[in-house]
Design a protein around this motif. Structure first.
Motif, PDB file in Angstrom:
ATOM      1  N   PHE A  74      44.110  32.741  40.902  1.00  0.00           N
ATOM      2  CA  PHE A  74      45.365  33.213  41.202  1.00  0.00           C
ATOM      3  C   PHE A  74      45.169  34.197  41.710  1.00  0.00           C
ATOM      4  CE2 PHE A  74      46.624  30.031  37.538  1.00  0.00           C
ATOM      5  CZ  PHE A  74      47.358  29.783  37.518  1.00  0.00           C
ATOM      6  N   ILE A  75      45.362  34.346  42.694  1.00  0.00           N
ATOM      7  CA  ILE A  75      45.288  35.849  43.639  1.00  0.00           C
ATOM      8  C   ILE A  75      46.896  36.360  44.407  1.00  0.00           C
ATOM      9  CG2 ILE A  75      44.131  36.369  46.273  1.00  0.00           C
ATOM     10  CD1 ILE A  75      41.999  34.913  44.268  1.00  0.00           C
ATOM     11  N   ILE A  76      46.587  37.875  44.124  1.00  0.00           N
ATOM     12  CA  ILE A  76      47.387  38.124  44.544  1.00  0.00           C
ATOM     13  C   ILE A  76      47.741  39.048  45.422  1.00  0.00           C
ATOM     14  CG2 ILE A  76      48.611  40.183  43.634  1.00  0.00           C
ATOM     15  CD1 ILE A  76      48.839  39.700  40.995  1.00  0.00           C
ATOM     16  N   GLU A  77      48.703  38.810  46.148  1.00  0.00           N
ATOM     17  CA  GLU A  77      48.681  38.887  47.744  1.00  0.00           C
ATOM     18  C   GLU A  77      48.407  40.644  47.609  1.00  0.00           C
ATOM     19  OE1 GLU A  77      49.859  36.505  51.845  1.00  0.00           O
ATOM     20  OE2 GLU A  77      51.544  36.791  49.775  1.00  0.00           O
ATOM     21  N   ARG A  78      48.159  40.624  49.401  1.00  0.00           N
ATOM     22  CA  ARG A  78      47.997  42.653  49.076  1.00  0.00           C
ATOM     23  C   ARG A  78      48.265  42.791  50.711  1.00  0.00           C
ATOM     24  NH1 ARG A  78      43.007  46.144  47.893  1.00  0.00           N
ATOM     25  NH2 ARG A  78      43.552  46.368  45.968  1.00  0.00           N
ATOM     26  N   SER A  79      49.468  43.905  50.883  1.00  0.00           N
ATOM     27  CA  SER A  79      50.069  44.318  52.633  1.00  0.00           C
ATOM     28  C   SER A  79      48.446  44.687  53.412  1.00  0.00           C
ATOM     29  CB  SER A  79      50.969  45.301  52.699  1.00  0.00           C
ATOM     30  OG  SER A  79      50.292  46.006  52.117  1.00  0.00           O
ATOM     31  N   GLY A  80      48.741  44.432  54.407  1.00  0.00           N
ATOM     32  CA  GLY A  80      47.878  44.518  55.150  1.00  0.00           C
ATOM     33  C   GLY A  80      46.236  43.459  55.400  1.00  0.00           C
ATOM     34  N   THR A  81      46.198  42.623  53.988  1.00  0.00           N
ATOM     35  CA  THR A  81      45.084  41.481  53.976  1.00  0.00           C
ATOM     36  C   THR A  81      45.395  40.055  54.745  1.00  0.00           C
ATOM     37  OG1 THR A  81      45.815  40.961  51.815  1.00  0.00           O
ATOM     38  CG2 THR A  81      43.770  42.578  52.460  1.00  0.00           C
ATOM     39  N   ASP A  82      44.781  39.526  55.825  1.00  0.00           N
ATOM     40  CA  ASP A  82      44.886  38.279  55.774  1.00  0.00           C
ATOM     41  C   ASP A  82      44.125  37.153  55.932  1.00  0.00           C
ATOM     42  OD1 ASP A  82      45.990  36.581  57.882  1.00  0.00           O
ATOM     43  OD2 ASP A  82      44.360  37.030  59.501  1.00  0.00           O
ATOM     44  N   LEU A  92      46.856  45.743  35.683  1.00  0.00           N
ATOM     45  CA  LEU A  92      47.783  45.548  34.674  1.00  0.00           C
ATOM     46  C   LEU A  92      48.920  45.060  35.171  1.00  0.00           C
ATOM     47  CD1 LEU A  92      48.120  48.886  32.146  1.00  0.00           C
ATOM     48  CD2 LEU A  92      46.731  46.265  31.765  1.00  0.00           C
ATOM     49  N   ARG A  93      49.650  45.269  36.024  1.00  0.00           N
ATOM     50  CA  ARG A  93      50.659  44.855  36.614  1.00  0.00           C
ATOM     51  C   ARG A  93      50.407  43.459  37.261  1.00  0.00           C
ATOM     52  NH1 ARG A  93      55.276  43.902  35.675  1.00  0.00           N
ATOM     53  NH2 ARG A  93      55.622  43.052  38.515  1.00  0.00           N
ATOM     54  N   MET A  94      48.836  42.929  37.535  1.00  0.00           N
ATOM     55  CA  MET A  94      49.068  41.640  38.121  1.00  0.00           C
ATOM     56  C   MET A  94      48.869  40.358  37.293  1.00  0.00           C
ATOM     57  SD  MET A  94      44.682  41.881  39.112  1.00  0.00           S
ATOM     58  CE  MET A  94      43.006  41.409  37.613  1.00  0.00           C
ATOM     59  N   PHE A  95      48.505  40.923  36.188  1.00  0.00           N
ATOM     60  CA  PHE A  95      48.409  39.802  34.923  1.00  0.00           C
ATOM     61  C   PHE A  95      49.647  39.286  34.934  1.00  0.00           C
ATOM     62  CE2 PHE A  95      44.536  40.880  33.564  1.00  0.00           C
ATOM     63  CZ  PHE A  95      43.642  40.430  33.243  1.00  0.00           C
ATOM     64  N   GLU A  96      50.476  40.787  34.665  1.00  0.00           N
ATOM     65  CA  GLU A  96      52.695  40.019  34.558  1.00  0.00           C
ATOM     66  C   GLU A  96      52.558  39.281  36.511  1.00  0.00           C
ATOM     67  OE1 GLU A  96      54.079  40.394  31.841  1.00  0.00           O
ATOM     68  OE2 GLU A  96      52.304  41.388  31.201  1.00  0.00           O
ATOM     69  N   MET A  97      52.827  39.533  36.691  1.00  0.00           N
ATOM     70  CA  MET A  97      52.952  39.419  38.200  1.00  0.00           C
ATOM     71  C   MET A  97      52.505  37.614  37.895  1.00  0.00           C
ATOM     72  SD  MET A  97      52.718  41.810  41.582  1.00  0.00           S
ATOM     73  CE  MET A  97      51.042  42.407  41.321  1.00  0.00           C
ATOM     74  N   GLN A 156      53.208  39.678  46.033  1.00  0.00           N
ATOM     75  CA  GLN A 156      53.317  41.558  45.060  1.00  0.00           C
ATOM     76  C   GLN A 156      54.948  41.790  45.718  1.00  0.00           C
ATOM     77  OE1 GLN A 156      51.540  45.451  44.532  1.00  0.00           O
ATOM     78  NE2 GLN A 156      50.322  44.162  45.872  1.00  0.00           N
ATOM     79  N   VAL A 157      55.893  41.529  45.523  1.00  0.00           N
ATOM     80  CA  VAL A 157      57.379  41.649  46.044  1.00  0.00           C
ATOM     81  C   VAL A 157      57.700  43.249  45.957  1.00  0.00           C
ATOM     82  CG1 VAL A 157      59.452  41.384  45.719  1.00  0.00           C
ATOM     83  CG2 VAL A 157      57.828  39.957  44.756  1.00  0.00           C
ATOM     84  N   ILE A 158      57.099  43.705  44.945  1.00  0.00           N
ATOM     85  CA  ILE A 158      56.874  45.296  44.769  1.00  0.00           C
ATOM     86  C   ILE A 158      55.267  46.036  45.371  1.00  0.00           C
ATOM     87  CG2 ILE A 158      57.708  47.495  43.580  1.00  0.00           C
ATOM     88  CD1 ILE A 158      59.279  45.869  41.969  1.00  0.00           C
ATOM     89  N   GLN A 159      55.411  46.732  47.089  1.00  0.00           N
ATOM     90  CA  GLN A 159      53.861  47.120  46.929  1.00  0.00           C
ATOM     91  C   GLN A 159      53.488  48.297  45.824  1.00  0.00           C
ATOM     92  OE1 GLN A 159      52.045  45.252  49.493  1.00  0.00           O
ATOM     93  NE2 GLN A 159      54.004  43.807  49.253  1.00  0.00           N
ATOM     94  N   THR A 168      46.526  43.092  43.206  1.00  0.00           N
ATOM     95  CA  THR A 168      44.875  43.098  43.357  1.00  0.00           C
ATOM     96  C   THR A 168      44.070  44.592  42.700  1.00  0.00           C
ATOM     97  OG1 THR A 168      43.071  43.713  44.714  1.00  0.00           O
ATOM     98  CG2 THR A 168      45.335  43.914  45.606  1.00  0.00           C
ATOM     99  N   ALA A 169      43.581  43.559  42.197  1.00  0.00           N
ATOM    100  CA  ALA A 169      42.595  44.619  41.380  1.00  0.00           C
ATOM    101  C   ALA A 169      42.154  44.905  41.641  1.00  0.00           C
ATOM    102  CB  ALA A 169      43.046  43.846  40.282  1.00  0.00           C
TER     103      ALA A 169
END
Length: 297
Positions: free
Chosen positions: A203-211, A64-69, A231-234, A5-6
């Motif tokens: 395009f939405i990047i999931e984050r742990s702890g968010t519903d 930066l990682r969210m673009f690569e994901m 997001q495989v690697i948190q 997430t950004a």
């Protein structure tokens, strides 16, 4: 549902003049295209340009990682071909605690993506001014229309493998926190949601702890235009946490790119004001956002 997430800069849409003034005689605006792939490599795919709107105060490795994901997700799960990625730092008119001046945020982002073959920084939001030369807020919907105009109207789109020009798909890249805000009644103007999610998509990047499922349930009419990326690697690095480290005079190396660390040190950004020993005032140095009248996260 199309399934990512950004510091995504949740922005409540406001009215904006149809013809904003861009830049000044000292800092004229030019849309960056130097890393935009103008010709597709894969036949049968739709060219895609990813746009992340946010504070980037400062930019972190998660941004930066969210673009690569997203790039990996697009390659293996969609019929799109990524032709470029853009960071669009928000205007100084978006007043939020921790917001460094726009030119500093643009410079930090530029240093962070300097060696990327496909990521660029567009200063469009930061150079928008009203008739008095004051920073002017730019809603996310208008930012996406800006990219659509520059790439598909001004440049004529992207050349396909068959030599025919094709319209590029412009899409928002954001974290789960942004889409959750979009699901809150009354926070976003319906016409802006129609533009962002209905016309362009996200395009939405999931984050742990968010519903995220709860948020998406209220955006069901746009499900064909929303792709959720796991997001495989948190990674929970945030600009807010980085600023807190800096204010406590703690190291932020390996949380943000080295060129950004060096820029922050050079310009004394995100530091607590230090009393002048003789006059009890802050020293005459480049102020961080804690001193600034315009402050974001």
């Amino acid at each position: 549902m199309a399934s990512a997430t950004a510091d995504s800069g949740t922005q409540t849409p406001t009215q904006l003049a149809e013809q904003p003034l861009l830049g000044s005689a000292q800092t004229p605006y030019t849309f960056p295209v130097h890393k935009l792939r103008r010709r597709q490599l894969e036949p049968g795919k739709t060219p895609l340009v990813l746009v992340a709107c946010g504070s980037f105060s400062p930019i972190t490795y998660l941004h930066l990682r969210m673009f690569e994901m997203a790039s990996d997700f697009v390659r293996f799960n969609t019929d799109f071909e990524v032709c470029a990625g853009y960071l669009s730092p928000v205007s100084d008119a978006y007043k939020k605690v921790g917001l460094a001046p726009g030119h500093h945020r643009v410079n930090m982002c530029s240093r962070a993506v300097e060696h990327s073959p496909w990521l660029m920084v567009d200063p469009y939001e930061t150079v928008n001014c009203d008739e008095n030369g004051q920073p002017q807020y730019v809603p996310t919907a208008k930012v996406l229309r800006h990219f659509d105009h520059e790439i598909n109207t001004v440049l004529g789109g992207i050349e396909g493998t068959d030599g025919q020009m094709k319209k590029a798909r412009i899409a928002l890249l954001a974290g789960a926190d942004l889409v959750m805000s979009m699901g809150e009644p009354g926070l976003w103007a319906p016409q802006d949601l129609d533009t962002i999610l209905g016309q362009y998509g996200a395009f939405i990047i999931e984050r742990s702890g968010t519903d995220i499922d709860e948020a998406l349930a209220s955006l069901r009419q746009y499900e064909h235009n929303i792709w959720v990326i796991s997001q495989v690697i948190q990674n929970d690095i945030s600009s807010t946490k980085v600023r807190l480290f800096l204010k406590k005079d703690l190291s932020v190396r390996y949380l943000i790119p080295d060129p950004v660390v060096e820029y922050i040190e050079q310009h004394h950004l995100f530091q607590e004001p230090k009393p002048n020993s003789s006059r009890g005032q802050t020293p005459d140095s480049t102020p961080g956002p804690s001193n600034s009248k315009v402050a974001k996260s």
